[in-house]
Design a protein around this motif. Structure first.
Motif, PDB file in Angstrom:
ATOM      1  N   GLN A 272      18.937  72.471  14.638  1.00  0.00           N
ATOM      2  CA  GLN A 272      17.906  71.938  15.992  1.00  0.00           C
ATOM      3  C   GLN A 272      17.746  72.301  17.533  1.00  0.00           C
ATOM      4  OE1 GLN A 272      16.714  68.998  15.496  1.00  0.00           O
ATOM      5  NE2 GLN A 272      17.867  68.822  13.429  1.00  0.00           N
ATOM      6  N   LEU A 273      17.752  72.237  17.663  1.00  0.00           N
ATOM      7  CA  LEU A 273      17.140  72.742  19.143  1.00  0.00           C
ATOM      8  C   LEU A 273      18.255  71.934  20.606  1.00  0.00           C
ATOM      9  CD1 LEU A 273      13.491  73.525  20.501  1.00  0.00           C
ATOM     10  CD2 LEU A 273      15.436  74.298  18.834  1.00  0.00           C
ATOM     11  N   CYS A 274      19.356  72.967  21.447  1.00  0.00           N
ATOM     12  CA  CYS A 274      19.768  72.544  22.380  1.00  0.00           C
ATOM     13  C   CYS A 274      19.396  73.249  23.707  1.00  0.00           C
ATOM     14  CB  CYS A 274      22.092  72.847  21.735  1.00  0.00           C
ATOM     15  SG  CYS A 274      22.600  72.959  22.616  1.00  0.00           S
ATOM     16  N   PHE A 275      19.394  72.207  24.201  1.00  0.00           N
ATOM     17  CA  PHE A 275      18.417  73.401  25.556  1.00  0.00           C
ATOM     18  C   PHE A 275      19.344  72.163  26.867  1.00  0.00           C
ATOM     19  CE2 PHE A 275      16.145  69.263  25.379  1.00  0.00           C
ATOM     20  CZ  PHE A 275      16.098  69.027  24.080  1.00  0.00           C
ATOM     21  N   THR A 276      19.364  72.519  28.032  1.00  0.00           N
ATOM     22  CA  THR A 276      19.226  71.649  29.180  1.00  0.00           C
ATOM     23  C   THR A 276      18.218  71.743  29.948  1.00  0.00           C
ATOM     24  OG1 THR A 276      19.595  74.115  31.047  1.00  0.00           O
ATOM     25  CG2 THR A 276      21.822  73.590  29.303  1.00  0.00           C
ATOM     26  N   VAL A 277      18.632  70.361  30.743  1.00  0.00           N
ATOM     27  CA  VAL A 277      17.689  69.886  31.536  1.00  0.00           C
ATOM     28  C   VAL A 277      17.883  69.206  32.423  1.00  0.00           C
ATOM     29  CG1 VAL A 277      15.310  67.907  31.281  1.00  0.00           C
ATOM     30  CG2 VAL A 277      17.408  68.710  29.006  1.00  0.00           C
ATOM     31  N   PRO A 278      17.410  69.772  33.720  1.00  0.00           N
ATOM     32  CA  PRO A 278      17.500  69.206  35.664  1.00  0.00           C
ATOM     33  C   PRO A 278      17.383  67.534  34.566  1.00  0.00           C
ATOM     34  CG  PRO A 278      15.619  70.497  35.578  1.00  0.00           C
ATOM     35  CD  PRO A 278      15.799  70.714  34.025  1.00  0.00           C
ATOM     36  N   PRO A 279      18.347  66.515  35.894  1.00  0.00           N
ATOM     37  CA  PRO A 279      17.785  65.424  34.928  1.00  0.00           C
ATOM     38  C   PRO A 279      16.521  64.350  36.039  1.00  0.00           C
ATOM     39  CG  PRO A 279      20.065  65.712  36.532  1.00  0.00           C
ATOM     40  CD  PRO A 279      18.958  67.550  36.205  1.00  0.00           C
ATOM     41  N   GLU A 280      16.337  65.309  37.021  1.00  0.00           N
ATOM     42  CA  GLU A 280      15.146  64.321  37.428  1.00  0.00           C
ATOM     43  C   GLU A 280      13.541  65.331  36.504  1.00  0.00           C
ATOM     44  OE1 GLU A 280      16.407  66.883  38.970  1.00  0.00           O
ATOM     45  OE2 GLU A 280      15.801  68.495  39.193  1.00  0.00           O
ATOM     46  N   ARG A 281      14.355  65.889  35.416  1.00  0.00           N
ATOM     47  CA  ARG A 281      13.020  66.055  34.218  1.00  0.00           C
ATOM     48  C   ARG A 281      12.686  65.183  33.457  1.00  0.00           C
ATOM     49  NH1 ARG A 281      11.940  71.978  34.379  1.00  0.00           N
ATOM     50  NH2 ARG A 281      11.962  72.598  36.772  1.00  0.00           N
ATOM     51  N   MET A 282      14.046  64.474  32.936  1.00  0.00           N
ATOM     52  CA  MET A 282      14.270  64.320  31.599  1.00  0.00           C
ATOM     53  C   MET A 282      13.598  63.336  31.892  1.00  0.00           C
ATOM     54  SD  MET A 282      16.650  64.978  29.939  1.00  0.00           S
ATOM     55  CE  MET A 282      16.358  64.555  27.925  1.00  0.00           C
ATOM     56  N   GLN A 283      13.008  62.104  32.630  1.00  0.00           N
ATOM     57  CA  GLN A 283      12.144  61.101  31.733  1.00  0.00           C
ATOM     58  C   GLN A 283      10.510  61.421  31.170  1.00  0.00           C
ATOM     59  OE1 GLN A 283      11.071  58.048  35.390  1.00  0.00           O
ATOM     60  NE2 GLN A 283      10.037  57.469  33.781  1.00  0.00           N
ATOM     61  N   ALA A 284       9.765  62.746  32.034  1.00  0.00           N
ATOM     62  CA  ALA A 284       8.756  63.563  31.768  1.00  0.00           C
ATOM     63  C   ALA A 284       8.923  63.256  30.609  1.00  0.00           C
ATOM     64  CB  ALA A 284       8.745  64.604  32.594  1.00  0.00           C
ATOM     65  N   LEU A 285      10.125  64.405  30.324  1.00  0.00           N
ATOM     66  CA  LEU A 285      10.332  64.979  29.043  1.00  0.00           C
ATOM     67  C   LEU A 285      10.229  64.077  27.788  1.00  0.00           C
ATOM     68  CD1 LEU A 285      11.287  67.360  27.304  1.00  0.00           C
ATOM     69  CD2 LEU A 285      13.300  66.926  27.992  1.00  0.00           C
ATOM     70  N   GLU A 286      11.158  62.699  27.869  1.00  0.00           N
ATOM     71  CA  GLU A 286      10.877  61.623  27.190  1.00  0.00           C
ATOM     72  C   GLU A 286       9.850  61.147  26.575  1.00  0.00           C
ATOM     73  OE1 GLU A 286      14.515  59.322  28.620  1.00  0.00           O
ATOM     74  OE2 GLU A 286      15.553  60.547  26.986  1.00  0.00           O
ATOM     75  N   GLN A 287       9.472  60.898  27.907  1.00  0.00           N
ATOM     76  CA  GLN A 287       8.050  60.514  27.658  1.00  0.00           C
ATOM     77  C   GLN A 287       6.825  62.083  26.860  1.00  0.00           C
ATOM     78  OE1 GLN A 287       6.570  57.601  28.200  1.00  0.00           O
ATOM     79  NE2 GLN A 287       5.324  57.853  26.768  1.00  0.00           N
ATOM     80  N   ARG A 288       7.015  62.351  26.546  1.00  0.00           N
ATOM     81  CA  ARG A 288       6.477  64.163  26.060  1.00  0.00           C
ATOM     82  C   ARG A 288       6.449  63.682  24.720  1.00  0.00           C
ATOM     83  NH1 ARG A 288       6.033  69.734  28.436  1.00  0.00           N
ATOM     84  NH2 ARG A 288       5.420  69.250  29.590  1.00  0.00           N
ATOM     85  N   LEU A 289       8.101  64.019  25.071  1.00  0.00           N
ATOM     86  CA  LEU A 289       8.343  63.865  23.496  1.00  0.00           C
ATOM     87  C   LEU A 289       7.294  62.674  22.639  1.00  0.00           C
ATOM     88  CD1 LEU A 289      11.754  65.146  23.426  1.00  0.00           C
ATOM     89  CD2 LEU A 289       9.778  66.550  22.809  1.00  0.00           C
ATOM     90  N   ALA A 290       7.629  61.275  23.412  1.00  0.00           N
ATOM     91  CA  ALA A 290       7.751  60.088  22.675  1.00  0.00           C
ATOM     92  C   ALA A 290       6.441  60.303  22.466  1.00  0.00           C
ATOM     93  CB  ALA A 290       7.655  59.311  23.503  1.00  0.00           C
TER      94      ALA A 290
END
Ligand code: ADP
Ligand code: MG
Length: 328
Positions: A272-290
């Motif tokens: 699996q990938l383990c990665f670190t994300v600045p919290p303010e980018r989390m929403q954009a990331l979750e949307q893109r993954l979804a």
């Protein structure tokens, strides 16, 4: 179909012709100017990309049991390399395969290459060369991919205090399979055996992450050790939350039964990938993954204080940054 006596006396060059050569692919899609059959392959990288290059070796008796199914071994030999490309956000393009074989066993080779090429086709990767030698069974794959010059490449030294620590999927399943095999369990959990022998590299996830996350690593030697590499390179620490680890029910049950709750952090072979994300980018990331039917799991936070810690039932435990190592 070759006669049995020929099978025993097949030479290196007919093996290469039969198992590693294939019809030329269109240059525009494959980037292969010249493939298997000459002294070198000639490859045409895409404009405005950097080449991501990685190599991994699997040795019989060290990385896999001698009697592992050949098709699954072919899959895994490529999967572990594509997983390294995924961890840099690279789009996989080309692979090379160095095989050391005890004997020219054609049934074994046919099955091995079927597993290898099925995964290669799935990811649009071309086999462009390699080497074939006799000796104790060992498999080395070199994989090459491309990362746009516009992204910085998810390096291990890029984590920052305040980042969320995320995982692309479950850990501990391959570790459970290994534990069940070594314990002599009659029927190892099938989903755990699949995780151990047929890991799926998180290639699409890596590409989707590449302009949003800070640091990333693929979990091959155990989450504690691999996240530890990020922490050391970035000179930070982290606290994870045990209850937030994505664990399969069978893994959770076995951990609690064996009173070894941290097995999923030390076992390895998860890919699996383990990665670190600045919290303010989390929403954009979750949307893109979804948008691609994917998701990730937040399992903790990067902190300025060095070291790796885990909170379980509101108690904090210091975690040794350990996993599999070859020379200890
Ligand atoms: P050389 O003597 O120049 O090293 P080889 O005889 O080893 O060449 O290989 C001939 C061709 O077959 C080369 O293009 C090489 O890359 C390819 N090749 C050899 N073994 C493999 C393999 N296991 N997988 C893919 N290609 C291979
Ligand atoms: Mg050679």
């Amino acid at each position: 179909m070759a006669a049995p006596d020929i099978l025993q006396h097949v030479d290196e060059f007919s093996l290469i012709r039969r198992y590693f050569s294939h019809a030329p692919e269109p240059l525009e899609t494959s980037g292969v100017w010249l493939g298997v059959g000459d002294d070198c392959a000639l490859l045409q990288p895409s404009a405005a990309t950097r080449l991501a290059v990685t190599m991994d070796t699997l040795v019989a008796g060290v990385h896999f049991f001698q009697d592992t199914d050949a098709m699954r071994l072919g899959h895994k030999a490529l999967a572990v390399n594509l997983s390294d490309l995924a961890a840099m956000g690279a789009t996989p393009r080309w692979v090379m395969l160095a095989l050391t074989l005890p004997a020219p066993d054609q049934d074994w080779l046919a099955a091995f290459m079927a597993g290898f090429m099925a995964l290669a086709r799935l990811h649009g990767v071309s086999l462009v060369g390699g080497d074939t030698t006799r000796g104790p069974l060992s498999i080395t794959v070199q994989a090459m991919g491309e990362v746009p010059v516009s992204v910085s490449g998810m390096r291990r030294d890029a984590a920052r205090a305040g980042d969320l620590v995320c995982l692309s999927g479950q850990v501990g399943l391959a570790g459970l399979a290994l534990r069940q095999i070594l314990r002599g369990d009659l029927l190892p959990e099938p989903s755990a055996m699949d995780a151990l022998e047929k890991p799926m590299p998180q290639v699409l996830m890596g590409v989707l992450l590449r302009d949003l996350v800070h640091a990333c690593i693929d979990v091959s030697d155990g989450l504690a050790q691999d996240l530890g590499h990020i922490l050391q390179a970035s000179q930070v620490g982290a606290t994870l939350i045990w209850e937030q680890l994505p664990l399969a029910g069978c893994v959770r049950d076995d951990c609690l039964m064996a009173e070894d709750p941290f097995m999923p952090l030390t076992a390895g072979d998860d890919y699996q990938l383990c990665f670190t994300v600045p919290p303010e980018r989390m929403q954009a990331l979750e949307q893109r993954l979804a948008d691609h039917a994917l998701s990730c799991h937040v399992i903790g936070c990067i902190e300025a204080e060095p070291g790796l810690r885990i909170r379980m039932k509101d108690q904090i435990h210091a975690l040794p940054v350990c996993g599999y190592q070859h020379f200890v």
